[in-house]
Design a protein around this motif. Structure first.
Motif, PDB file in Angstrom:
ATOM      1  N   UNK A 109      14.538 -57.985  73.440  1.00  0.00           N
ATOM      2  CA  UNK A 109      15.635 -57.022  73.361  1.00  0.00           C
ATOM      3  C   UNK A 109      15.249 -55.907  72.410  1.00  0.00           C
ATOM      4  N   UNK A 110      15.251 -54.675  72.897  1.00  0.00           N
ATOM      5  CA  UNK A 110      14.909 -53.506  72.082  1.00  0.00           C
ATOM      6  C   UNK A 110      16.180 -52.819  71.601  1.00  0.00           C
ATOM      7  N   UNK A 111      16.256 -52.581  70.289  1.00  0.00           N
ATOM      8  CA  UNK A 111      17.409 -51.891  69.723  1.00  0.00           C
ATOM      9  C   UNK A 111      17.066 -50.475  69.265  1.00  0.00           C
ATOM     10  N   UNK A 112      15.858 -50.055  69.567  1.00  0.00           N
ATOM     11  CA  UNK A 112      15.421 -48.679  69.313  1.00  0.00           C
ATOM     12  C   UNK A 112      14.228 -48.418  70.231  1.00  0.00           C
ATOM     13  N   UNK A 113      13.707 -47.211  70.210  1.00  0.00           N
ATOM     14  CA  UNK A 113      12.612 -46.836  71.110  1.00  0.00           C
ATOM     15  C   UNK A 113      11.295 -47.389  70.576  1.00  0.00           C
ATOM     16  N   UNK A 114      11.080 -48.677  70.768  1.00  0.00           N
ATOM     17  CA  UNK A 114       9.913 -49.362  70.217  1.00  0.00           C
ATOM     18  C   UNK A 114       8.644 -49.008  70.992  1.00  0.00           C
TER      19      UNK A 114
END
Length: 272
Positions: free
Chosen positions: A221-226
């Motif tokens: 799960x990405x919570x920013x532009x990783x």
């Protein structure tokens, strides 16, 4: 050892030749995962009987409330700074590599005891095992803060070179851990979800990176532009995140205009 270093160079050369765009992101992500695994193998301490202990740091007992490591290229003024701040004697000379081991000292600031470590100068390629780089950076990983000492009359590109050496050993300076969740599971394949718009990672790239680590079932799960580097850091799980201050020495030997340029550096402290 030479085989690993040869493979690292081959991958770095291929990455340098590959254009960075959406079409190559999958391939570059796979190369970065391979590179991270090779660096981990290269920098791992040798088994008993192999000799050297090259992956281990200097044997310095941790003391005080915090530990700060002085890191930099040879002859930038680390030993002089330690002597001035702590009164501890660390040999100073006009030739390079005066300090060959780790010299500790202690300063007291507002009731807190801070241990300073004068580490031997590192050279470019330390992350790949050149010189005593592995010992120096292994000890740096035990610190709570890094003080990178730079010479104002040397190219400012030295800053990025040192950062690159530390990054190659899993040290992340002035950065927060990636805000993403990675959870292995028994079945269900690779699932990628995000709470924001992403531009660096897609499912194919994530699958390629996970496949390199033989991970075939996981929820991400990405919570920013990783980026691919962020995902690899989380999978590796051995990264150290710590604050860093850049102490620029010998500012009395440069012009006011040059000093004004240096003053734009973040986390910067001038000394002379």
């Amino acid at each position: 050892m030479s085989t690993i270093m040869q493979k690292i160079k081959e991958i770095e050369d291929e990455m340098a030749k590959t254009q960075k765009n959406k079409a190559t992101s999958h391939h570059l992500g796979l190369l970065k995962a391979k590179l991270a695994k090779l660096r981990r193998d290269l920098l791992a301490p040798p088994t008993k009987g192999a000799g050297g202990g090259a992956g281990e740091g200097f044997d310095v007992t941790k003391s005080g409330d915090s530990r700060v490591g002085l890191v930099g290229f040879p002859s930038v003024g680390k030993s002089t700074l330690l002597n001035k701040l702590t009164g501890t004697f660390s040999e100073v000379a006009s030739y390079e590599f005066t300090t060959l081991t780790c010299i500790p000292g202690v300063i007291t600031y507002r009731g807190a005891k801070i241990q300073l470590l004068d580490l031997p100068g590192i050279i470019e390629g330390a992350k790949d095992g050149k010189g005593r780089g592995r010992q120096v950076i292994s000890t740096a990983r035990t610190c709570n803060c890094i003080l990178i000492v730079l010479d104002a009359i040397k190219p400012i590109t030295h800053k990025r070179l040192i950062e690159k050496e530390l990054e190659g050993f899993g040290i992340r300076l002035n950065k927060e851990p990636p805000n993403l969740t990675f959870r292995k599971k028994d079945k269900g394949g690779i699932n990628l979800t995000s709470t924001v718009a992403v531009t660096h990672l897609d499912l194919d790239t994530v699958k390629a990176i996970c496949g390199e680590y033989r991970i075939h079932n996981a929820d991400i799960t990405l919570r920013y532009d990783a980026t691919a580097d962020d995902l690899i850091d989380v999978i590796e799980g051995s990264r150290i995140y710590m604050p860093c201050i850049y102490a620029v020495n010998k500012i009395d030997q440069i012009t006011l205009e040059e000093l004004e340029i240096l003053d734009k550096l973040p986390h910067y402290c001038p000394i002379r």
